[in-house]
Enzyme design. Sequence first.
Site, PDB file in Angstrom:
ATOM      1  N   GLU A  52       0.948  -1.056   0.005  1.00 12.74           N
ATOM      2  CA  GLU A  52      -0.105  -0.038  -0.130  1.00 12.74           C
ATOM      3  C   GLU A  52       0.859   1.124   0.073  1.00 12.74           C
ATOM      4  OE1 GLU A  52      -3.248   0.420  -0.188  1.00 12.74           O
ATOM      5  OE2 GLU A  52      -3.571  -1.765  -0.705  1.00 12.74           O
ATOM      6  N   ARG A  57      12.395   6.617   8.066  1.00 13.86           N
ATOM      7  CA  ARG A  57      12.751   7.734   8.818  1.00 13.86           C
ATOM      8  C   ARG A  57      14.211   7.571   9.367  1.00 13.86           C
ATOM      9  NH1 ARG A  57      14.414   4.812  12.538  1.00 13.86           N
ATOM     10  NH2 ARG A  57      13.680   3.675  13.731  1.00 13.86           N
ATOM     11  N   SER A  63      18.936  12.105  19.187  1.00  8.13           N
ATOM     12  CA  SER A  63      18.041  10.761  19.551  1.00  8.13           C
ATOM     13  C   SER A  63      18.990   9.652  19.594  1.00  8.13           C
ATOM     14  CB  SER A  63      17.035  10.596  18.411  1.00  8.13           C
ATOM     15  OG  SER A  63      16.570   9.359  18.970  1.00  8.13           O
ATOM     16  N   ARG A  70      21.623   6.023  27.348  1.00  6.39           N
ATOM     17  CA  ARG A  70      20.312   5.380  28.191  1.00  6.39           C
ATOM     18  C   ARG A  70      20.931   3.649  28.400  1.00  6.39           C
ATOM     19  NH1 ARG A  70      16.385   7.633  25.032  1.00  6.39           N
ATOM     20  NH2 ARG A  70      16.379   5.986  23.707  1.00  6.39           N
ATOM     21  N   ARG A  91       9.342   1.416   7.047  1.00  4.46           N
ATOM     22  CA  ARG A  91       7.795   0.594   7.442  1.00  4.46           C
ATOM     23  C   ARG A  91       7.239   0.293   6.115  1.00  4.46           C
ATOM     24  NH1 ARG A  91       4.444   4.396  10.754  1.00  4.46           N
ATOM     25  NH2 ARG A  91       6.291   3.959  12.304  1.00  4.46           N
ATOM     26  N   LYS A 126       3.078  -9.202  20.742  1.00  4.27           N
ATOM     27  CA  LYS A 126       3.646  -8.492  22.248  1.00  4.27           C
ATOM     28  C   LYS A 126       2.388  -8.701  23.180  1.00  4.27           C
ATOM     29  CE  LYS A 126       7.257  -5.474  20.680  1.00  4.27           C
ATOM     30  NZ  LYS A 126       7.905  -4.294  20.751  1.00  4.27           N
ATOM     31  N   GLU A 153      16.305  -1.092  10.114  1.00  9.59           N
ATOM     32  CA  GLU A 153      15.422  -1.981  10.585  1.00  9.59           C
ATOM     33  C   GLU A 153      14.030  -1.728   9.689  1.00  9.59           C
ATOM     34  OE1 GLU A 153      13.038  -2.430  14.680  1.00  9.59           O
ATOM     35  OE2 GLU A 153      12.785  -0.542  13.892  1.00  9.59           O
TER      36      GLU A 153
END
Length: 248
Positions: A52, A57, A63, A70, A91, A126, A153
């Site tokens: 579709e 990104r 970031s 972290r 995606r 999940k 990814e």
Amino acid sequence: MMSQLPVSQLKRFKDEIIRFMMMYKFALDEMETRIGILVEEFEMLHEYNPIEHTKSRLKSPESILNKLFRKGCDISFTSIRENIKDIAGLRITCSFLSDIYLISEMLRNQRDLTICEEKDYIKHPKANGYQSLHLLIEVPVYMSDRQENVCIEVQIRTIAMDFWASLEHKIYYKYSREEQAVPERLLRELKDAASSAAALDLQMERLHKEIVEIKEEQSEKLDRIIINNQQFALPQAFLEFLDGGKEE
């Protein structure tokens, strides 16, 4: 302090950051080009588009650094590449469940792509109901002076899965900004919505298969082909050759 470094060193460091980020951008560009080719080929052969839309990104340098902090990792380009695998993300949204695994298989068949990791949250959702197929893929990127294998990814999901994930993100973002926990009632409703989305995907898949079977039964005569919206009649001699081959 960064501001106390010589100008030449600052410029070199800035150039390294730009070059580093460009590698991930080029990896995304390469993947989107490949996806576009697969879609066009599939449309010509099957008159059907399994995708579709796509959305890519890049994480910002800020970031990336925050994620390094972290994780308690060293601040270096090597550390970034080893510890952060989602700097570049792609995606792919499909109409039907079967399209997800079809696209995954088509990517696996490309020999210069390496599937480093797969997480199938469709077969194993999940706890909150999230579903999607996640792939970590190494993409070859050819720079002016070398080749780099860049990890991106890739998330492949249906429209229903994407809609649910978008809603869940908005809810968590709203409550995180207000520094509040998401109410249990909303969490339960989100889980129910995930189950409804999964049921809808299964129903749409059944309808899709039935339509494909009907279309195959009513397929048009194979005396012409269509390429780039142009219709070409096949030569009679070629058709006679095909008929002769069938008789044998």
